[in-house]
Design a protein around this motif. Sequence first.
Motif, mmCIF file in Angstrom:
data_model
loop_
_atom_site.group_PDB
_atom_site.id
_atom_site.type_symbol
_atom_site.label_atom_id
_atom_site.label_comp_id
_atom_site.label_asym_id
_atom_site.label_seq_id
_atom_site.Cartn_x
_atom_site.Cartn_y
_atom_site.Cartn_z
ATOM 1 N N GLY A 59 0.563 -1.314 -0.008
ATOM 2 C CA GLY A 59 -0.019 -0.023 0.006
ATOM 3 C C GLY A 59 0.810 1.361 0.087
ATOM 4 O O GLY A 59 0.031 2.156 -0.023
ATOM 5 N N TYR A 60 2.200 1.299 -0.243
ATOM 6 C CA TYR A 60 2.942 2.514 -0.213
ATOM 7 C C TYR A 60 3.859 2.385 -1.734
ATOM 8 O O TYR A 60 4.099 1.308 -1.947
ATOM 9 C CB TYR A 60 3.972 2.318 0.903
ATOM 10 N N LYS A 61 3.869 3.390 -2.159
ATOM 11 C CA LYS A 61 4.713 3.771 -3.508
ATOM 12 C C LYS A 61 5.755 4.402 -2.888
ATOM 13 O O LYS A 61 5.985 5.640 -2.468
ATOM 14 C CB LYS A 61 3.832 4.517 -4.298
ATOM 15 N N THR A 62 6.842 3.759 -3.284
ATOM 16 C CA THR A 62 8.567 4.345 -3.236
ATOM 17 C C THR A 62 9.217 4.645 -4.584
ATOM 18 O O THR A 62 8.641 3.945 -5.477
ATOM 19 C CB THR A 62 9.439 3.874 -2.231
ATOM 20 N N VAL A 99 16.160 16.480 -13.430
ATOM 21 C CA VAL A 99 16.013 17.310 -12.288
ATOM 22 C C VAL A 99 15.248 16.591 -11.464
ATOM 23 O O VAL A 99 14.433 15.738 -11.474
ATOM 24 C CB VAL A 99 15.700 18.770 -12.335
ATOM 25 N N GLY A 100 15.149 17.023 -10.143
ATOM 26 C CA GLY A 100 14.287 16.498 -9.011
ATOM 27 C C GLY A 100 12.864 16.904 -8.995
ATOM 28 O O GLY A 100 12.752 18.225 -9.529
ATOM 29 N N MET A 101 12.010 16.227 -8.607
ATOM 30 C CA MET A 101 10.489 16.658 -8.672
ATOM 31 C C MET A 101 10.170 17.155 -7.380
ATOM 32 O O MET A 101 10.990 17.089 -6.329
ATOM 33 C CB MET A 101 9.729 15.388 -9.007
ATOM 34 N N ALA A 102 8.893 17.658 -7.050
ATOM 35 C CA ALA A 102 8.483 18.216 -5.821
ATOM 36 C C ALA A 102 7.127 17.821 -5.476
ATOM 37 O O ALA A 102 6.746 16.667 -5.603
ATOM 38 C CB ALA A 102 8.928 19.627 -6.085
ATOM 39 N N LEU A 103 6.503 18.852 -4.629
ATOM 40 C CA LEU A 103 5.098 18.566 -4.173
ATOM 41 C C LEU A 103 4.266 17.663 -5.198
ATOM 42 O O LEU A 103 3.624 16.784 -4.588
ATOM 43 C CB LEU A 103 4.481 19.783 -3.773
ATOM 44 N N HIS A 104 3.859 18.068 -6.017
ATOM 45 C CA HIS A 104 3.032 17.622 -7.169
ATOM 46 C C HIS A 104 3.281 15.858 -7.110
ATOM 47 O O HIS A 104 2.127 15.131 -7.039
ATOM 48 C CB HIS A 104 2.957 18.186 -8.606
ATOM 49 N N HIS A 105 4.242 15.630 -7.477
ATOM 50 C CA HIS A 105 4.765 14.348 -7.839
ATOM 51 C C HIS A 105 4.469 13.412 -6.594
ATOM 52 O O HIS A 105 4.189 12.387 -6.291
ATOM 53 C CB HIS A 105 6.084 13.973 -8.455
ATOM 54 N N LYS A 106 4.942 14.088 -5.356
ATOM 55 C CA LYS A 106 4.913 13.404 -4.062
ATOM 56 C C LYS A 106 3.429 12.888 -3.645
ATOM 57 O O LYS A 106 3.060 11.989 -3.556
ATOM 58 C CB LYS A 106 5.291 14.142 -3.077
ATOM 59 N N LEU A 107 2.665 14.132 -3.985
ATOM 60 C CA LEU A 107 1.180 13.838 -3.732
ATOM 61 C C LEU A 107 0.562 12.924 -4.574
ATOM 62 O O LEU A 107 -0.358 12.013 -4.171
ATOM 63 C CB LEU A 107 0.300 15.350 -3.888
ATOM 64 N N ALA A 152 -3.083 13.469 3.595
ATOM 65 C CA ALA A 152 -2.334 14.697 3.953
ATOM 66 C C ALA A 152 -1.100 14.143 5.024
ATOM 67 O O ALA A 152 0.025 14.525 5.028
ATOM 68 C CB ALA A 152 -3.145 15.811 4.679
ATOM 69 N N ASP A 153 -1.546 13.090 6.135
ATOM 70 C CA ASP A 153 -0.482 12.721 6.916
ATOM 71 C C ASP A 153 0.784 12.067 5.966
ATOM 72 O O ASP A 153 1.820 12.347 6.343
ATOM 73 C CB ASP A 153 -1.178 11.741 7.855
ATOM 74 N N ILE A 154 0.385 11.253 5.212
ATOM 75 C CA ILE A 154 1.365 10.547 4.128
ATOM 76 C C ILE A 154 2.333 11.470 3.587
ATOM 77 O O ILE A 154 3.419 11.289 3.616
ATOM 78 C CB ILE A 154 0.804 9.328 3.401
ATOM 79 N N ALA A 155 1.619 12.425 2.846
ATOM 80 C CA ALA A 155 2.346 13.317 2.191
ATOM 81 C C ALA A 155 3.273 14.286 3.046
ATOM 82 O O ALA A 155 4.214 14.965 2.681
ATOM 83 C CB ALA A 155 1.292 14.140 1.384
ATOM 84 N N ARG A 206 -3.628 19.755 3.571
ATOM 85 C CA ARG A 206 -4.722 19.185 3.384
ATOM 86 C C ARG A 206 -5.775 20.135 2.842
ATOM 87 O O ARG A 206 -6.814 19.522 2.195
ATOM 88 C CB ARG A 206 -5.238 19.023 5.013
ATOM 89 N N LYS A 207 -5.560 21.156 3.133
ATOM 90 C CA LYS A 207 -6.526 21.973 2.177
ATOM 91 C C LYS A 207 -6.269 22.140 0.685
ATOM 92 O O LYS A 207 -7.414 21.908 -0.019
ATOM 93 C CB LYS A 207 -6.316 23.783 2.554
ATOM 94 N N LEU A 208 -5.077 21.999 0.271
ATOM 95 C CA LEU A 208 -4.948 21.689 -1.292
ATOM 96 C C LEU A 208 -5.637 20.461 -1.440
ATOM 97 O O LEU A 208 -6.164 20.346 -2.642
ATOM 98 C CB LEU A 208 -3.243 21.502 -1.276
ATOM 99 N N LEU A 209 -5.362 19.288 -0.783
ATOM 100 C CA LEU A 209 -6.162 18.121 -1.246
ATOM 101 C C LEU A 209 -7.624 18.091 -1.001
ATOM 102 O O LEU A 209 -8.262 17.519 -1.974
ATOM 103 C CB LEU A 209 -5.813 16.894 -0.200
ATOM 104 N N GLY A 210 -8.125 18.969 -0.158
ATOM 105 C CA GLY A 210 -9.742 19.137 -0.185
ATOM 106 C C GLY A 210 -10.158 20.036 -1.357
ATOM 107 O O GLY A 210 -11.011 19.692 -1.836
#
Length: 356
Positions: free
Chosen positions: A134-137, A233-241, A323-326, A343-347
């Motif tokens: 259940g976790y993607k790495t 290059v490295g990725m950030a928030l979008h890909h993590k979510l 949100a906790d995982i991210a 959490r607001k972003l996800l909402g």
Amino acid sequence: MRPFVYNALPGRVVFGNGTLSKLPEEVKRIGCSKALVLTTPQQTKEGENARALLGDLAVGVSNSATMHTPVDVTEKAVELATKLGADCLVAIGGGSTTGLAKAIALRTDLPQIVVPTTYAGSETTPIIGQTESGYKTTQKSLKVLPEVIIYDVSLTLTLPPKLVVTSGINAIAHAVEALYSQDSNPMIDNLAEQGISKIARSLPTIVSSPDDLEARSDALFGAWACGTCLGAVGMALHHKLCHTLGGSFDLPHSETHTVVLPHAMAYNAPYASEAMNTIARALGVDKAGKSAALGIFELIQSLGGPLSLKELGMREEDLDRAADIAAGSPYPNPAPLEREKLRKLLGDAWAGKRPE
């Protein structure tokens, strides 16, 4: 000119219309003669066609590729490759098939020839994402970077309009995050802007005229450009979510990228103004005074793409856990990563709210 570091990735690209015919030649070029062809169950026909084209150069077909590259699927594919004595992999399909090829290569070091049929872009990167329990790495390794990519524009003609849109926006996401990456550099910046522009301008034409080869060609080139940015290059928030939502909640890959991208951009916009200006220019919305995030949102909306996590099957009660995982592990990002703001972003993404 600002200081920068740029690492060019090795690899051979064959781009054109009808280039699948060069597959036997490319297998021989890398010194191989026992190719295992990989596909998803939905693209078994394409896999069998490739096997027929290869003739004696193929030892079999595996149609077990699955979204998010589950480890148990990979282990079975490795067993098959070993049993058949495969000396290379030929992956035909989108990100799921490319992911399986990479996962096998990570464990066996077999060379890969990838034939993309979507705009996923993962074929250009040394990055692999895998899902277990259940976790993607994700991890980076040159062992998973394909040796050859064959882009055949004709193979994208059967890509349904809905998938054209989500796959294209998924590709744009790679370039968007490359522009505000901590590893950004002038070469990748230019390629990112070009990739975003090519895809954004070609998608409406493809949706309205699916047989337009010029637009299909531009989109496929744009996907290569955006994917190359992702690999460099490295990725950030979008890909993590998106990894969180896909790996832990089994949401569809390109659709999730499509929904989340405008909101991740809005989150980062105050801390990445130069990148957002470049994106707005590439989208052609800068002269209208629109933000890059709103430009992407309206492009998706105009093309009939998904706008909310709710319509993808995400449960509202799972947003807190997402949100906790991210927020659970640090990673580079222009804007500070604060759990309540995530959490607001996800909402907002769940509800399909227009980005501010």
